[in-house]
Enzyme design. Sequence first.
Site, PDB file in Angstrom:
ATOM      1  N   ASP A 408       0.818  -1.205   0.000  1.00 37.32           N
ATOM      2  CA  ASP A 408       0.000   0.000   0.000  1.00 37.32           C
ATOM      3  C   ASP A 408       0.858   1.265   0.000  1.00 37.32           C
ATOM      4  OD1 ASP A 408      -2.724   1.244   0.451  1.00 37.32           O
ATOM      5  OD2 ASP A 408      -1.708   1.970   2.248  1.00 37.32           O
ATOM      6  N   GLU A 461       1.078  -0.567  -5.155  1.00 34.58           N
ATOM      7  CA  GLU A 461       0.121   0.506  -5.386  1.00 34.58           C
ATOM      8  C   GLU A 461       0.944   1.787  -5.492  1.00 34.58           C
ATOM      9  OE1 GLU A 461      -3.499   3.129  -3.495  1.00 34.58           O
ATOM     10  OE2 GLU A 461      -1.857   2.345  -2.299  1.00 34.58           O
TER      11      GLU A 461
END
Length: 739
Positions: A408, A461
């Site tokens: 993330d 990401e």
Amino acid sequence: MPGAADAPEVRQAAPLPDEDRARLLAGAHHDPHAVLGARPVPGGVLFRVLRPHAREVAVVTRGRCAVLRPEGDGLFAGVLPLRAVPAYELRVAYPDATLTVRDPYGFLPALGAPDLRLLGEGRHEQLWQALGARVLTHQGVTGTRFTVWAPNARGVRILGDFNRWDGTAFPMRSLGASGVWELFLPGVGAGELYKFEIARPDGSHTVRADPMARRTECPPANASVVDVSHHEWRDGAWMAARGARPPHAAPFSVYEVHLPSWRPGLTYRQLAAQLPAYVQDLGFTHVEFMPPAEHPFGGSWGYQVTGYYAPTARMGTPDDFRYLVDALHRAGIGVLIDWVPAHFPRDDWALADFDGRPLYEHPDPARAAHPDWGTLEFDYGRAEVRNFLVANAVYWCEEFHIDGLRVDAVASMLYLDYSRPEGAWTPNAHGGRENPDAVAFLQEMNATVHRRCPGVVTVAEESTAWDGVTRATHEPGAGGLGGLGFALKWNMGWMHDSLRYVAKEPVHRRYHHGEMTFSMVYAYSENYLLPISHDEVVHGKRSLVSKMPGDWWQRRATHRAYLGHMWAHPGKQLLFMGQEFAQGAEWAERHGPDWWLLDPSYAAEPDHRGVRDLVRDLNRAYGAAPALWERDTDPAGFAWVDADAAEDNVFAFLRFAADGSPLLSVTHYSPVVRPGYRLGVPDAVAAWREVLNTDAARYGGGGVENPGALTPEPVPAHGREASLTVTLPPLATLWLRPA
């Protein structure tokens, strides 16, 4: 009292020096084993025990019992006329109970020099086996070894159920310059709750959960739990085969799940009875769990982690989580998890200022404070912190058989000026905005995971144009920093551009045609995954079907066409739960997907079931068509048929398998039927047949199809000698393959 008649004489011990006594009682002694326990002295063996609230403490050895003399403040001591330190136990009498226990201060350190050396170097790839709470047999006695890294602490004590949360009698010893504190507690086993009480440099105390806890209490409670796994894995065939084919050249479609809300109230084991069958039926190759690591606030969806080594206790134990992963593997489904090494929350019982000074976070407050989320950023330049995170990535893969990590917020790690205005950040040593410490950490993490865990996929990401996210770490790029080493990168550009396009009224789409074709300009710059994730269907962004313009029929039709386009586009796919049946409402973690939309008693149920049937058929047709995945990272696997049909809102392209066999994808984003639409095709194909049509009646469409074999004509079109005429349904995607 057993053996009282022949109890040895107990002589008074030399008094404990005032400084040792004060430090011991204050929980600030670095070496309690030097003053507690048993040791030879002139004339015998000295025993000293710290047991506040005890009425009496006795040493039991060789069947005889000797009562120690009280020294005040809960200290008891005495010298027994023995030639050497014997095996002994302590009999401790409290006002309400008498306990017979082994003395924790009669044991050598249970953590050896090799572990400490690797810890100091930041290279302990199985850190969870050295730090935290581990049940083991030490010097012939079963108990739990507690270890914690707290280099700034003046002292550390253990609190738990086993000492009524009073750690006075359980100070830990410092293992030299390593910064590690250790204590072996005999008799303590699985299921016990515990925390660490840390004496900070300023003399104050703080009580902390174990950063390495492998199990926690269920939030809002936050104690750590001693854990032992008893799960017997049954996914051997899956684990042996998962690395046989690179993910870039294999089918890879992902169903993203928020476990606590997929079906609210289910435990891990109950999920194991439902989720694998559901995902298998829909044909997804993988699931991706939003962060399963422990987090105090459910509304963070797991993205503010306090227990990096513990699956959240909201749905069961770590073994229950293993059971769910095992069930998915046995159903032929891979498991990815969201992993959050970019930041952590400021809870005063967790990682922030852990031992009284910045430890896990960067020491510069401006660097430590994340400007967007009110959290703290890790200090990637510190070897022990980097080790904590790299080992954590390995931990999930090795201990829970996880098949992939979606990392993330990578962009927030890579840039020193991320979300920071001019003057609020300091350039790196070369005057740039890149964070070389974060780069080195991500490279080390990827290299370590790929070396230790064959077949594991790492996914970034990353929302910028950083050079080399999916390039190998040993291959330098234009920036000179080397690749980051990820297997895949989320294609955020495609996601934003395509969602903007489909949100336009069809009459306006001609002016935004380039937003849909632009992705092919950079499609092979990285290895991409196309995401429609949870982030796109919350906080006022609306669900996927609700983004589409027009009436209910048109919105559903555009939703179906978009999914067909997405599955045919180069790259892998990810779809968030609820979007597979065109849920109209935004996702909310409080109640999860609107499953009632699929209740046969609901009048519009066929509309939603039709979309789910399409997703099932998309995945099956995708898996059966190597042209859609075999050459995902090879430009030769793609060719435009017509990229410029802006007036028609049409996108037509070919995909090619490794053996050259083609698939023709045509997406039509206008709400009209276009009969006799001519498309240039390879002249080597004698006939084509429609293998997928998102306008099929069974999906809720109008049933405008192209039945039977379609024969090309020797009419040049789109730069090809042969062409095909098809009927384009309104707001639909067609896939055609050689007949």
